[in-house]
Each structure stands twice: as C-alpha cells, then as structure tokens.
Design a protein around this motif. Sequence first.
Motif, PDB file in Angstrom:
ATOM      1  N   CYS A 157       0.831  -1.213   0.000  1.00 22.78           N
ATOM      2  CA  CYS A 157       0.000   0.000   0.000  1.00 22.78           C
ATOM      3  C   CYS A 157       0.861   1.257   0.000  1.00 22.78           C
ATOM      4  O   CYS A 157       0.579   2.219  -0.727  1.00 22.78           O
ATOM      5  N   LEU A 158       1.912   1.265   0.823  1.00 19.18           N
ATOM      6  CA  LEU A 158       2.811   2.422   0.885  1.00 19.18           C
ATOM      7  C   LEU A 158       3.545   2.620  -0.432  1.00 19.18           C
ATOM      8  O   LEU A 158       3.729   3.755  -0.889  1.00 19.18           O
ATOM      9  N   PHE A 159       3.969   1.523  -1.047  1.00 21.79           N
ATOM     10  CA  PHE A 159       4.664   1.621  -2.319  1.00 21.79           C
ATOM     11  C   PHE A 159       3.782   2.256  -3.381  1.00 21.79           C
ATOM     12  O   PHE A 159       4.219   3.156  -4.122  1.00 21.79           O
ATOM     13  N   VAL A 160       2.524   1.819  -3.449  1.00 18.32           N
ATOM     14  CA  VAL A 160       1.589   2.390  -4.420  1.00 18.32           C
ATOM     15  C   VAL A 160       1.369   3.874  -4.132  1.00 18.32           C
ATOM     16  O   VAL A 160       1.375   4.716  -5.043  1.00 18.32           O
ATOM     17  N   GLY A 161       1.176   4.221  -2.846  1.00 17.46           N
ATOM     18  CA  GLY A 161       0.957   5.611  -2.482  1.00 17.46           C
ATOM     19  C   GLY A 161       2.137   6.497  -2.804  1.00 17.46           C
ATOM     20  O   GLY A 161       1.984   7.612  -3.330  1.00 17.46           O
ATOM     21  N   LEU A 162       3.353   6.030  -2.507  1.00 18.23           N
ATOM     22  CA  LEU A 162       4.551   6.811  -2.789  1.00 18.23           C
ATOM     23  C   LEU A 162       4.786   6.953  -4.290  1.00 18.23           C
ATOM     24  O   LEU A 162       5.254   8.001  -4.754  1.00 18.23           O
ATOM     25  N   LYS A 163       4.451   5.935  -5.041  1.00 21.82           N
ATOM     26  CA  LYS A 163       4.584   6.017  -6.494  1.00 21.82           C
ATOM     27  C   LYS A 163       3.647   7.087  -7.043  1.00 21.82           C
ATOM     28  O   LYS A 163       4.032   7.888  -7.915  1.00 21.82           O
ATOM     29  N   ARG A 164       2.428   7.141  -6.531  1.00 19.71           N
ATOM     30  CA  ARG A 164       1.473   8.173  -6.950  1.00 19.71           C
ATOM     31  C   ARG A 164       1.971   9.557  -6.552  1.00 19.71           C
ATOM     32  O   ARG A 164       1.887  10.517  -7.326  1.00 19.71           O
ATOM     33  N   TYR A 165       2.491   9.652  -5.327  1.00 19.88           N
ATOM     34  CA  TYR A 165       2.997  10.933  -4.836  1.00 19.88           C
ATOM     35  C   TYR A 165       4.158  11.427  -5.693  1.00 19.88           C
ATOM     36  O   TYR A 165       4.213  12.603  -6.079  1.00 19.88           O
ATOM     37  N   TRP A 166       5.103  10.525  -5.983  1.00 19.13           N
ATOM     38  CA  TRP A 166       6.287  10.896  -6.753  1.00 19.13           C
ATOM     39  C   TRP A 166       5.900  11.412  -8.137  1.00 19.13           C
ATOM     40  O   TRP A 166       6.481  12.383  -8.642  1.00 19.13           O
ATOM     41  N   LYS A 167       4.908  10.777  -8.742  1.00 15.57           N
ATOM     42  CA  LYS A 167       4.443  11.216 -10.056  1.00 15.57           C
ATOM     43  C   LYS A 167       3.760  12.576  -9.955  1.00 15.57           C
ATOM     44  O   LYS A 167       3.953  13.452 -10.813  1.00 15.57           O
ATOM     45  N   ASP A 168       2.993  12.791  -8.898  1.00 11.49           N
ATOM     46  CA  ASP A 168       2.235  14.027  -8.734  1.00 11.49           C
ATOM     47  C   ASP A 168       3.143  15.235  -8.543  1.00 11.49           C
ATOM     48  O   ASP A 168       2.844  16.332  -9.021  1.00 11.49           O
ATOM     49  N   ILE A 169       4.279  15.053  -7.851  1.00 10.52           N
ATOM     50  CA  ILE A 169       5.173  16.192  -7.585  1.00 10.52           C
ATOM     51  C   ILE A 169       6.254  16.317  -8.655  1.00 10.52           C
ATOM     52  O   ILE A 169       7.149  17.160  -8.531  1.00 10.52           O
ATOM     53  N   GLY A 170       6.192  15.485  -9.687  1.00  8.85           N
ATOM     54  CA  GLY A 170       7.149  15.587 -10.777  1.00  8.85           C
ATOM     55  C   GLY A 170       8.527  15.074 -10.433  1.00  8.85           C
ATOM     56  O   GLY A 170       9.539  15.597 -10.926  1.00  8.85           O
ATOM     57  N   GLY A 171       8.600  14.052  -9.581  1.00 12.01           N
ATOM     58  CA  GLY A 171       9.885  13.508  -9.170  1.00 12.01           C
ATOM     59  C   GLY A 171      10.697  12.951 -10.327  1.00 12.01           C
ATOM     60  O   GLY A 171      10.135  12.422 -11.294  1.00 12.01           O
ATOM     61  N   GLU A 172      12.005  13.078 -10.217  1.00 10.69           N
ATOM     62  CA  GLU A 172      12.919  12.615 -11.255  1.00 10.69           C
ATOM     63  C   GLU A 172      13.680  11.377 -10.767  1.00 10.69           C
ATOM     64  O   GLU A 172      13.416  10.869  -9.683  1.00 10.69           O
ATOM     65  N   ARG A 173      14.614  10.921 -11.581  1.00 11.78           N
ATOM     66  CA  ARG A 173      15.407   9.752 -11.213  1.00 11.78           C
ATOM     67  C   ARG A 173      16.216  10.064  -9.956  1.00 11.78           C
ATOM     68  O   ARG A 173      16.882  11.092  -9.860  1.00 11.78           O
ATOM     69  N   ILE A 174      16.166   9.160  -8.990  1.00 12.42           N
ATOM     70  CA  ILE A 174      16.827   9.375  -7.703  1.00 12.42           C
ATOM     71  C   ILE A 174      18.280   8.910  -7.778  1.00 12.42           C
ATOM     72  O   ILE A 174      18.562   7.785  -8.198  1.00 12.42           O
ATOM     73  N   THR A 175      19.188   9.784  -7.383  1.00  7.95           N
ATOM     74  CA  THR A 175      20.601   9.431  -7.326  1.00  7.95           C
ATOM     75  C   THR A 175      20.997   9.164  -5.874  1.00  7.95           C
ATOM     76  O   THR A 175      20.269   9.505  -4.930  1.00  7.95           O
ATOM     77  N   LEU A 176      22.167   8.577  -5.695  1.00  9.81           N
ATOM     78  CA  LEU A 176      22.666   8.303  -4.347  1.00  9.81           C
ATOM     79  C   LEU A 176      22.874   9.596  -3.568  1.00  9.81           C
ATOM     80  O   LEU A 176      22.617   9.652  -2.358  1.00  9.81           O
ATOM     81  N   ALA A 177      23.303  10.655  -4.243  1.00 12.52           N
ATOM     82  CA  ALA A 177      23.525  11.941  -3.576  1.00 12.52           C
ATOM     83  C   ALA A 177      22.211  12.512  -3.044  1.00 12.52           C
ATOM     84  O   ALA A 177      22.158  13.040  -1.929  1.00 12.52           O
ATOM     85  N   HIS A 178      21.140  12.412  -3.838  1.00  9.52           N
ATOM     86  CA  HIS A 178      19.824  12.895  -3.392  1.00  9.52           C
ATOM     87  C   HIS A 178      19.351  12.114  -2.173  1.00  9.52           C
ATOM     88  O   HIS A 178      18.858  12.691  -1.194  1.00  9.52           O
ATOM     89  N   LEU A 179      19.499  10.804  -2.244  1.00  8.46           N
ATOM     90  CA  LEU A 179      19.034   9.949  -1.150  1.00  8.46           C
ATOM     91  C   LEU A 179      19.842  10.195   0.118  1.00  8.46           C
ATOM     92  O   LEU A 179      19.281  10.265   1.221  1.00  8.46           O
ATOM     93  N   LYS A 180      21.139  10.361  -0.025  1.00  2.15           N
ATOM     94  CA  LYS A 180      22.000  10.626   1.128  1.00  2.15           C
ATOM     95  C   LYS A 180      21.639  11.940   1.799  1.00  2.15           C
ATOM     96  O   LYS A 180      21.580  12.031   3.032  1.00  2.15           O
ATOM     97  N   ASP A 181      21.373  12.966   1.007  1.00  2.00           N
ATOM     98  CA  ASP A 181      20.983  14.275   1.538  1.00  2.00           C
ATOM     99  C   ASP A 181      19.681  14.169   2.320  1.00  2.00           C
ATOM    100  O   ASP A 181      19.554  14.697   3.435  1.00  2.00           O
ATOM    101  N   ALA A 182      18.701  13.471   1.745  1.00  2.00           N
ATOM    102  CA  ALA A 182      17.394  13.348   2.388  1.00  2.00           C
ATOM    103  C   ALA A 182      17.479  12.551   3.682  1.00  2.00           C
ATOM    104  O   ALA A 182      16.895  12.929   4.705  1.00  2.00           O
ATOM    105  N   ILE A 183      18.216  11.454   3.661  1.00  2.00           N
ATOM    106  CA  ILE A 183      18.346  10.615   4.855  1.00  2.00           C
ATOM    107  C   ILE A 183      19.068  11.375   5.961  1.00  2.00           C
ATOM    108  O   ILE A 183      18.719  11.262   7.143  1.00  2.00           O
ATOM    109  N   SER A 184      20.063  12.174   5.596  1.00  2.00           N
ATOM    110  CA  SER A 184      20.791  12.976   6.586  1.00  2.00           C
ATOM    111  C   SER A 184      19.847  13.962   7.279  1.00  2.00           C
ATOM    112  O   SER A 184      19.883  14.116   8.504  1.00  2.00           O
TER     113      SER A 184
END
Length: 357
Positions: A157-184
């Motif tokens: 359920c969360l995966f489906v919801g996040l996929k919808r959210y990512w599409k709605d906000i115009g998310g792009e391909r996620i890089t390791l640098a983006h993920l590291k920044d967000a997790i920090s």
Amino acid sequence: MLNTSSNETYEEARRQLQICNACRYCEGYCSAFPAITRLRAFADGDITQIANLCHNCRGCYYACQYTEPHEFALNLPQALAKTRTESWQAHSWPAPLGAVFQRNAVSSVFITIVAVAALMLLIRALPAASGDGFYAVLSHGAMVALFAPLFLFPLICLFVGLKRYWKDIGGERITLAHLKDAISQAATLRNLSGGHGEGCNFESQDRFSQARRHAHHAVMYGFLLCFASTSSGTLLHYGFDLPAPYGFWSLPKLLGLSGGLLMTLGCIVMLTLKAKADAALSNPETHGADQAFVGLLGFVGASGLALYGLGSTAAMPALLALHLGAVAAFFVLTPYTKMAHGFFRLAALVRDAQQRP
C-alpha cells in the motif's frame, strides 16, 4: 496528476503561499521556505511537495505580521497541515481504508487490536503449541502465518501511495547523492531545530524548545531498534538455527528493550506536547486520528516492556495477545495514519534535494 485544482484546501494554501513568497521574512526557517521562494507560481503538485516538507513547527506563524487580525489572516501551518493530510488520503491505496480510519480513528485501533487478540486466543484453544516462552502459547509457524500478510500488505500500500505521490510532484530519477541528503536531514530532524538552531515553538510562541525534536528522535530510533530486534531474531532463527526465547544479553533482547523504552517515552512526550500546543495551528479534523496513532505506537512499546517483565507469570498469554494485537493494528493502519508521513516526508526531502541549485 491529482485533480485538486478545485479543492478549497489547495486554493487557500495557494493564496497564503503567494503572500509568503512576496514577503520572504521566514526564508531561513526550514526547508519549506527555500522551496517556496524558488517558485513564481504554485501548481497543485508544488503545494503538495511544500506541504510535505513542512514539520508544523509553527515558528513562521508566530513570526508573521499577517496573521489575524490582519486582513490577510495567514495561518500557514494549518493550511499546509490540511493540504498534507489531503495529499496522504489522495495518494493512499486502497483509498477507502484511509477515509475509514480518519473518521473512526480510536474505534479502528480498538477493533483491530481486539480482533487480532481474539484470533490469537482462538488459535490457543486449538491443540497446544510446542516450544518455549511465547512459542508455548503460539507456535512460530502460526506467528509467521498471521503476521507475514499483515506486514507485507501495508508495504504494498505504501509503495503504491509513494509512487502516486512521486508522479504528482514531478519527481525525477533518484541518485545516491539525493538519497544521502534526504536521509541525513531525516536522521537529524534538522527542520525541527528552527532557522536559528534553538528549536521550534510548537508548544508556545514565547518559548523555543528542542523537546519536540527529541521526542520524534526517541520514537523514530526506538522504532528502528525494535525493527532491528525483530530482524536479528529472524536471522538467528533461520540463519543460525537459534530459536527464541533469547536471554537478556542477546542482541534481540537488548535492541528490543532499548527500542521499547525510547518509543514509549517518546510517545508520552509527544502526547504531552500536543496537549499544550495550539490546535488551531494544525488540522483540527485529524487531531483525534493523530492522537490515536501516537497512543497506539506508545502502547506497542509499553505492552512489549510489560510482556518482558511479566513473561514468566500467568498474565503472559493475555499480554502477548494484547501486544501482538497492537503490533498488528500498527502494521495494518500504517499507510493511513501519521506513520505514513515519515515515508512521504522522506520522499519530499529527496525531491527537495533534486530541486535545490
């Protein structure tokens, strides 16, 4: 894209964001304001993204010169809180389950706990399980059969919801640098420290405090420790043929006890802070649901600690049923409760990292 253009909540958030963008007094307060100032106009997806960056620390409200009785009547924390809740509900799947929980939060939690506890007691009435400790009440196989679907379904359920959210906000391909920044940012809860680093004034406009940030830290890391406890127990059981019960100095027990303590204390502090805070600066329609979920999470931790303390007494079977019922309720309701905000906020931080120059 979600059809939110006619939604009154989004229109009100858009009005307030346009005023904030013209003023820019709060530009350094948190990640939400740099995101606001990068835009000239606010599409629905932009508003959804900004709303999920907001941590409802309320510093902007108390610093604002355009709140009531000014004719602009700004209340950005509430406007973004309402938008944030609607975005979770709009992206959740299956959507009707989210609506049911928001309308009947306390009863949803209670019914789920009772249903699972009753199922456990029914299973216990069947031929006796073989094993030691908890497995003398409910076999390992029965636990796996009961909880594997309850764990996997919310993840889907969360995966489906996040996929919808990512599409709605115009998310792009996620890089390791983006993920590291967000997790920090998520790991330190930087946006709850305030633009000045002294904390937020969630409880009072006159007092800056790190209490809310520390309470969130306790709950987040307590939950991760409990998850690590379960994972280490699974590894010992299947990888090293060492089934439970485990001694006090074992990794599953040490991780579980420390996680349970942190989670319980963190939830108590969060509920106390919420009681002191001005309800008019959040979404009043979800106040009960938010309180119910924090209470459920605290009960998961507290019942686990009680189960450890009374595990060798006659109360153990009943406590085990209640604890596992609470855990099941937590899993089942996660995609439709405030727990989902952690996943959506992490996605929002990843998107923010993509958009920053």
